[in-house]
Design a protein around this motif. Structure first.
Motif, short mmCIF file in Angstrom:
data_model
loop_
_atom_site.label_atom_id
_atom_site.label_comp_id
_atom_site.label_asym_id
_atom_site.label_seq_id
_atom_site.Cartn_x
_atom_site.Cartn_y
_atom_site.Cartn_z
N PRO A 116 -34.07 11.63 10.67
CA PRO A 116 -34.46 13.02 10.94
C PRO A 116 -33.25 13.95 10.94
CG PRO A 116 -35.53 11.52 12.48
CD PRO A 116 -34.51 10.71 11.74
N ASP A 117 -33.47 15.17 10.56
CA ASP A 117 -32.38 16.15 10.50
C ASP A 117 -31.69 16.34 11.85
OD1 ASP A 117 -32.86 16.54 7.83
OD2 ASP A 117 -34.05 18.37 8.12
N PRO A 120 -28.39 13.27 13.17
CA PRO A 120 -27.35 12.95 12.20
C PRO A 120 -26.42 11.83 12.67
CG PRO A 120 -26.80 14.97 13.36
CD PRO A 120 -28.21 14.62 13.75
N TYR A 121 -26.51 11.46 13.94
CA TYR A 121 -25.63 10.40 14.44
C TYR A 121 -25.85 9.06 13.76
CZ TYR A 121 -29.82 9.88 17.42
OH TYR A 121 -31.10 9.75 17.88
N TRP A 122 -26.99 8.87 13.08
CA TRP A 122 -27.23 7.60 12.39
C TRP A 122 -26.21 7.34 11.28
CZ3 TRP A 122 -29.81 4.07 14.71
CH2 TRP A 122 -30.87 4.40 15.56
N LEU A 123 -25.54 8.41 10.83
CA LEU A 123 -24.58 8.22 9.74
C LEU A 123 -23.37 7.41 10.18
CD1 LEU A 123 -21.87 10.24 10.11
CD2 LEU A 123 -23.61 11.96 9.62
N VAL A 124 -23.12 7.23 11.47
CA VAL A 124 -21.96 6.44 11.88
C VAL A 124 -22.22 4.94 11.75
CG1 VAL A 124 -21.26 8.26 13.48
CG2 VAL A 124 -22.49 6.26 14.37
N ASP A 285 -29.53 5.70 19.40
CA ASP A 285 -30.64 6.57 19.81
C ASP A 285 -30.89 6.53 21.31
OD1 ASP A 285 -31.66 4.02 20.02
OD2 ASP A 285 -33.51 4.43 18.90
N ALA A 286 -29.99 5.91 22.07
CA ALA A 286 -30.17 5.84 23.52
C ALA A 286 -29.93 7.21 24.15
CB ALA A 286 -29.22 4.82 24.13
N VAL A 287 -30.78 7.56 25.08
CA VAL A 287 -30.63 8.79 25.87
C VAL A 287 -30.49 8.37 27.33
CG1 VAL A 287 -31.68 10.96 26.60
CG2 VAL A 287 -31.92 10.18 24.23
N VAL A 288 -29.49 8.88 27.99
CA VAL A 288 -29.18 8.47 29.36
C VAL A 288 -29.86 9.42 30.34
CG1 VAL A 288 -27.35 8.03 31.02
CG2 VAL A 288 -26.99 7.50 28.61
#
Length: 348
Positions: A116-117, A120-124, A285-288
């Motif tokens: 998803p737009d 963008p963190y998936w690019l790492v 994708d973790a959210v704290v």
């Protein structure tokens, strides 16, 4: 544990659990004291075994002794995932060049081609760059160390949860499946990067949950404890890990635990310093979410650091991507120019 405020405590992980498998209350008390008051401590008894540390330092030194042309075959400017070799003076902290070169690596995974737009963190995520043709042992030794550090990081995080009077598996879910740990092999060189001055790496806090650092005997690491303006040197303790906490735990505990600011002074000209940090970090994708602290601890929470130049984000992926974009602006400009403005907008 050494209670001297001018040094960091020493904890022995081999004493963490009692014979019945539960955490030892004395260890938990030491850990709570160290993580809340200073945020840094030495860790011994973590299971490295004879010769393991020496082997890791040996391959690290030999990598940086390879001809520059060989190291540049792994140039991180060729990696959209921020992996590989960073030349001397090319990484930035606080907008200033660091007097170090390094090799960054993380779990070996396939790149995420579609996301998803707003993620963008998936690019790492992606493959590492290793000198397999000339030094195949580097990946074997380094990844084996990362496996050990993953075990240590998970155990420490369980102990930290207990020290907060939470179930020991409180943070486990965020790491299940695909934890996005990071690691570096670092070579500090003094007197070569003129624009760096004495900055080995500038003052900063770490992104994730727990950092496990192996440093050599040269020294140069300094920490600034909470509510203090004094920098304390972290004197090398052979074979021990230096442990500090990252921004995710500060967010989770509203500052009861803090991501302590630290820096590295460059070694004197002609002196080499080697360090291997490992960052135990959750899925991208973790959210704290904030934890429910008991009243006795909640009243000691300091709140989250209010630094408009470095906002802390509850999304681990967003937090780490923010850091990569700042630290490696050339990689960002080459592969992700659309995100350079995105990162700046987050700061406003």
């Amino acid at each position: 544990m050494n209670g001297n405020r001018e040094s960091i405590p020493v904890l022995d992980l081999s004493t963490a659990r009692s014979a019945d498998g539960t955490f030892n209350p004395a260890f938990i008390e030491q850990l709570r004291d160290a993580t809340h008051k200073i945020g840094f401590f030495h860790l011994t008894g973590y299971g490295a075994g004879p010769g393991r540390v020496e082997e890791l330092f040996d391959v690290t030194k030999r990598f940086f002794e390879l001809p520059l042309e060989e190291r540049l075959k792994l140039d991180n400017r060729t990696s959209p995932h921020f992996r590989g070799y960073t030349r001397l003076g090319a990484e930035m902290t606080q907008g200033k060049a660091d007097a170090r070169e390094q090799l960054d690596f993380s779990p070996e995974r396939e790149p995420v081609s579609e996301y998803p737009d707003d993620e963008p963190y998936w690019l790492v995520q992606g493959p590492n760059l290793w000198p397999e043709d000339v030094m195949p042992e580097l990946s074997r030794v380094s990844m084996a160390w990362a496996e050990l550090m993953s075990t240590v990081g998970a155990e420490l995080l369980s102990a930290i949860a207990v020290s907060l009077e939470l179930p020991e598996n409180h943070f486990t879910e965020a790491f299940e499946g695909t934890p996005a740990w990071m690691a570096k092999l670092i070579h500090y060189v003094g007197g070569v990067v003129q624009e760096a001055g004495n900055q080995g790496v500038g003052s900063h806090a770490d992104y994730g949950f727990v950092t496990l650092l192996l440093q050599d005997e040269v020294g140069g690491l300094e920490v600034k404890p909470h509510e203090s303006e004094t920098w304390i040197p972290v004197e090398p303790l052979p074979g021990a890990l230096v442990v500090n906490l990252g921004e995710m735990l500060e967010v989770a505990t509203q500052g009861y635990l803090s991501a302590t600011i630290h820096r590295v002074q460059a070694p004197p000209p002609g002196v080499d310093r080697y360090a291997i940090p490992f960052f135990w970090s959750p899925r991208l994708d973790a959210v704290v979410d904030p934890v429910q602290l008991p009243p006795s601890l909640a009243e000691q929470a300091r709140g989250i650091s209010d630094d408009p130049q470095n906002p802390m984000l509850a999304s681990y992926g967003a937090n780490v991507l923010k850091g990569w974009l700042r630290a490696h602006p050339k990689v960002a400009e080459i592969h992700h120019p659309e995100l350079v403005g995105h990162s700046r907008a987050q700061d406003d």
